[in-house]
Motif scaffolding. Structure first.
Motif, PDB file in Angstrom:
ATOM      1  N   ASN A  91      31.030 -17.062   2.384  1.00  0.00           N
ATOM      2  CA  ASN A  91      30.392 -17.181   1.076  1.00  0.00           C
ATOM      3  C   ASN A  91      31.284 -18.004   0.146  1.00  0.00           C
ATOM      4  O   ASN A  91      31.939 -18.955   0.580  1.00  0.00           O
ATOM      5  N   ALA A  92      31.345 -17.645  -1.128  1.00  0.00           N
ATOM      6  CA  ALA A  92      32.102 -18.467  -2.076  1.00  0.00           C
ATOM      7  C   ALA A  92      33.576 -18.078  -2.156  1.00  0.00           C
ATOM      8  O   ALA A  92      34.431 -18.933  -2.379  1.00  0.00           O
ATOM      9  N   CYS A  93      33.872 -16.793  -1.981  1.00  0.00           N
ATOM     10  CA  CYS A  93      35.253 -16.347  -2.197  1.00  0.00           C
ATOM     11  C   CYS A  93      35.751 -15.412  -1.103  1.00  0.00           C
ATOM     12  O   CYS A  93      36.776 -14.757  -1.294  1.00  0.00           O
ATOM     13  N   GLY A  94      35.048 -15.308   0.023  1.00  0.00           N
ATOM     14  CA  GLY A  94      35.477 -14.437   1.109  1.00  0.00           C
ATOM     15  C   GLY A  94      36.252 -15.192   2.166  1.00  0.00           C
ATOM     16  O   GLY A  94      36.256 -16.426   2.224  1.00  0.00           O
ATOM     17  N   LEU A  95      36.926 -14.448   3.016  1.00  0.00           N
ATOM     18  CA  LEU A  95      37.725 -15.051   4.082  1.00  0.00           C
ATOM     19  C   LEU A  95      37.716 -14.118   5.285  1.00  0.00           C
ATOM     20  O   LEU A  95      37.971 -12.922   5.147  1.00  0.00           O
ATOM     21  N   GLY A  96      37.432 -14.677   6.448  1.00  0.00           N
ATOM     22  CA  GLY A  96      37.449 -13.904   7.681  1.00  0.00           C
ATOM     23  C   GLY A  96      36.063 -13.470   8.111  1.00  0.00           C
ATOM     24  O   GLY A  96      35.228 -13.067   7.291  1.00  0.00           O
ATOM     25  N   ALA A  97      35.828 -13.540   9.422  1.00  0.00           N
ATOM     26  CA  ALA A  97      34.521 -13.154   9.954  1.00  0.00           C
ATOM     27  C   ALA A  97      34.232 -11.676   9.745  1.00  0.00           C
ATOM     28  O   ALA A  97      33.067 -11.277   9.666  1.00  0.00           O
ATOM     29  N   SER A  98      35.269 -10.844   9.659  1.00  0.00           N
ATOM     30  CA  SER A  98      35.054  -9.421   9.423  1.00  0.00           C
ATOM     31  C   SER A  98      34.362  -9.183   8.080  1.00  0.00           C
ATOM     32  O   SER A  98      33.500  -8.313   7.953  1.00  0.00           O
ATOM     33  N   SER A  99      34.737  -9.965   7.064  1.00  0.00           N
ATOM     34  CA  SER A  99      34.089  -9.851   5.760  1.00  0.00           C
ATOM     35  C   SER A  99      32.612 -10.189   5.865  1.00  0.00           C
ATOM     36  O   SER A  99      31.757  -9.511   5.267  1.00  0.00           O
ATOM     37  N   PHE A 100      32.291 -11.210   6.624  1.00  0.00           N
ATOM     38  CA  PHE A 100      30.882 -11.582   6.822  1.00  0.00           C
ATOM     39  C   PHE A 100      30.122 -10.485   7.554  1.00  0.00           C
ATOM     40  O   PHE A 100      29.001 -10.122   7.175  1.00  0.00           O
ATOM     41  N   ILE A 101      30.734  -9.918   8.597  1.00  0.00           N
ATOM     42  CA  ILE A 101      30.067  -8.896   9.403  1.00  0.00           C
ATOM     43  C   ILE A 101      29.819  -7.631   8.595  1.00  0.00           C
ATOM     44  O   ILE A 101      28.742  -7.013   8.675  1.00  0.00           O
ATOM     45  N   LEU A 102      30.782  -7.219   7.764  1.00  0.00           N
ATOM     46  CA  LEU A 102      30.606  -6.007   6.966  1.00  0.00           C
ATOM     47  C   LEU A 102      29.516  -6.197   5.913  1.00  0.00           C
ATOM     48  O   LEU A 102      28.725  -5.283   5.660  1.00  0.00           O
ATOM     49  N   THR A 103      29.470  -7.374   5.290  1.00  0.00           N
ATOM     50  CA  THR A 103      28.391  -7.657   4.330  1.00  0.00           C
ATOM     51  C   THR A 103      27.046  -7.714   5.038  1.00  0.00           C
ATOM     52  O   THR A 103      26.034  -7.236   4.516  1.00  0.00           O
ATOM     53  N   HIS A 104      27.036  -8.269   6.230  1.00  0.00           N
ATOM     54  CA  HIS A 104      25.814  -8.328   7.042  1.00  0.00           C
ATOM     55  C   HIS A 104      25.323  -6.917   7.375  1.00  0.00           C
ATOM     56  O   HIS A 104      24.123  -6.625   7.285  1.00  0.00           O
ATOM     57  N   LEU A 105      26.255  -6.029   7.720  1.00  0.00           N
ATOM     58  CA  LEU A 105      25.885  -4.649   8.044  1.00  0.00           C
ATOM     59  C   LEU A 105      25.383  -3.911   6.802  1.00  0.00           C
ATOM     60  O   LEU A 105      24.422  -3.132   6.884  1.00  0.00           O
ATOM     61  N   ASN A 106      26.022  -4.138   5.669  1.00  0.00           N
ATOM     62  CA  ASN A 106      25.580  -3.502   4.426  1.00  0.00           C
ATOM     63  C   ASN A 106      24.150  -3.911   4.093  1.00  0.00           C
ATOM     64  O   ASN A 106      23.311  -3.081   3.717  1.00  0.00           O
ATOM     65  N   GLN A 107      23.860  -5.177   4.233  1.00  0.00           N
ATOM     66  CA  GLN A 107      22.501  -5.666   3.994  1.00  0.00           C
ATOM     67  C   GLN A 107      21.527  -5.097   5.018  1.00  0.00           C
ATOM     68  O   GLN A 107      20.388  -4.741   4.682  1.00  0.00           O
ATOM     69  N   LEU A 108      21.970  -4.963   6.254  1.00  0.00           N
ATOM     70  CA  LEU A 108      21.115  -4.430   7.310  1.00  0.00           C
ATOM     71  C   LEU A 108      20.762  -2.974   7.053  1.00  0.00           C
ATOM     72  O   LEU A 108      19.602  -2.558   7.205  1.00  0.00           O
ATOM     73  N   LEU A 109      21.743  -2.171   6.656  1.00  0.00           N
ATOM     74  CA  LEU A 109      21.488  -0.761   6.392  1.00  0.00           C
ATOM     75  C   LEU A 109      20.628  -0.576   5.148  1.00  0.00           C
ATOM     76  O   LEU A 109      19.784   0.327   5.095  1.00  0.00           O
TER      77      LEU A 109
END
Length: 389
Positions: A91-109
């Motif tokens: 995104n604009a200010c994140g770093l690392g695939a783990s950050s993407f995966i956790l945001t993806h999971l939050n949106q999924l739940l």
């Protein structure tokens, strides 16, 4: 207009006025929830804001899923891909695939469906970033074949347009119903329960507003003297003005002095506020059972035993494993695109961290017991061989 007209010889008249506050809680989206309504993002976002325990439970689940690493047969490729996973922009200010995966999971739940994108550079030979897309900007459709998904981008005031590179889009769906594209939120079924809970909390707030900010009933009863009764209305108005003046000046308390039979009572002082512990706990039990998270992780000190806590932890571990299985295809797609653009061909696997230290202890105890069993079996075998000889 007079709704009630009394007889002329009555000593007092009674008038009813509406002074009650709005008993409905401020989250109207939940109030107007219909079980047959279509997919609604605003509803689930409002639920997380209105009921903090739901937001806390989802945040706990996301954090407990943990981190992951990529294990490859070629250690040089393993180093490169893990370096890429740790330093990719998100995104604009994140770093690392783990950050993407956790945001993806939050949106999924939260919404039941999650959408992300692999962003490549202008030349198309390198992954530039990972982007968590909003479901408001994406529309999913079924093409001619029910097995082919059509991904479209919404445009304000215009018809949605199919994207050019669907192979770079990352989509997950949580427990979709047969024949449906979108998944189901983990909060499905909670709007009705949450609505009842919010009504209880809102009523508690109104009751404490009434009790804490005391209201008074000032009653003036004129005597049987004809002169006093003739000026009863004027005296009642004077009492009301002086009482109002005395109550408005909160910084300088003053006494109220009146002549005649004046009765002052606190409105609602004799009423007892209903006990809300039982209904509130019943609603919270329904919410927690739907979210599949142990109560003690949310700070709820309900009566439990050590055995029950262990069972609840095991259930949570199985839930986390299920969420990890939903995330594995997303991670695999990112790794496959990276290897394809980097020119690597290598078998790999995703290695997740253990859920907690308790799992580490159980695994170490299991390894210790297995080692002792092998040692005992080896001694028995050596003794049998010695006795034969």
């Amino acid at each position: 207009m007079e709704f009630f007209r009394g007889k002329k010889d009555k000593k007092a008249a009674v008038q009813t006025v509406s002074t009650g506050l709005n008993v409905s809680h401020p989250f109207s989206v939940i109030e107007n929830y219909s079980p047959r309504a279509d997919f609604e993002m605003k509803l689930y976002s409002t639920l997380k804001e209105a009921v903090p325990i739901i937001d806390a439970a989802i945040s706990k689940i996301v954090r407990l899923v943990g981190d992951f690493k990529i294990s490859c047969e070629d250690k040089d490729i393993e180093y490169e891909i893990n370096k890429f996973m740790s330093n990719i922009q998100v995104n604009a200010c994140g770093l690392g695939a783990s950050s993407f995966i956790l945001t993806h999971l939050n949106q999924l739940l939260t919404y039941g469906t999650a959408v992300g994108e692999i962003v490549v550079n202008g030349d198309g030979n390198k992954i530039k970033a990972l982007y968590n897309a909003s479901l408001r900007d994406v529309e999913l459709k079924v093409d001619n074949s029910p097995l082919k998904l059509k991904i479209c981008r919404k445009r304000e005031g215009e018809e949605s347009v199919e994207i050019k590179y669907p192979e770079l889009v990352l989509i997950s769906a949580l427990n979709p119903e047969p024949g449906h594209i979108y998944g189901n939120s983990i909060m499905k079924g909670l709007p009705f329960i949450s609505n009842i809970l919010l009504k209880i909390y809102n009523s508690i707030g109104i009751n404490w507003e009434r009790v804490g900010n005391v209201r008074f009933a000032v009653t003036y009863k004129p005597s049987s003297d004809a002169g006093e009764r003739a000026y009863a209305k004027d005296r009642a108005r004077q009492i009301a003005e002086q009482w109002g003046r005395a109550m408005k000046d909160s910084l300088h308390p003053s006494d109220f002095i009146a002549v005649g039979d004046v009765d002052i009572k606190v409105i609602g002082a004799d009423n007892q506020i209903l006990d809300s512990q039982v209904p509130v706990r019943q609603m919270l039990e329904q919410i927690i059972s739907k979210l599949s998270i142990p109560p003690f992780l949310l700070g709820l000190s309900w009566s439990t035993t050590e055995t029950m806590s262990n069972q609840q932890a095991d259930i949570l571990s199985s839930e986390l494993e299920g969420y990890r299985r939903l995330l594995n295809p997303i991670i695999n797609k990112i790794c496959n695109v990276w290897m394809g653009l980097s020119g690597y061909i290598c078998d790999y696997k995703i290695v997740w961290d253990n859920v907690n230290l308790k799992d580490e202890l159980q695994l170490s105890n299991a390894r210790l017991n297995n080692a002792k069993a092998r040692e005992i079996e080896q001694r028995i075998h050596e003794n049998e061989s010695a006795s034969k000889n």
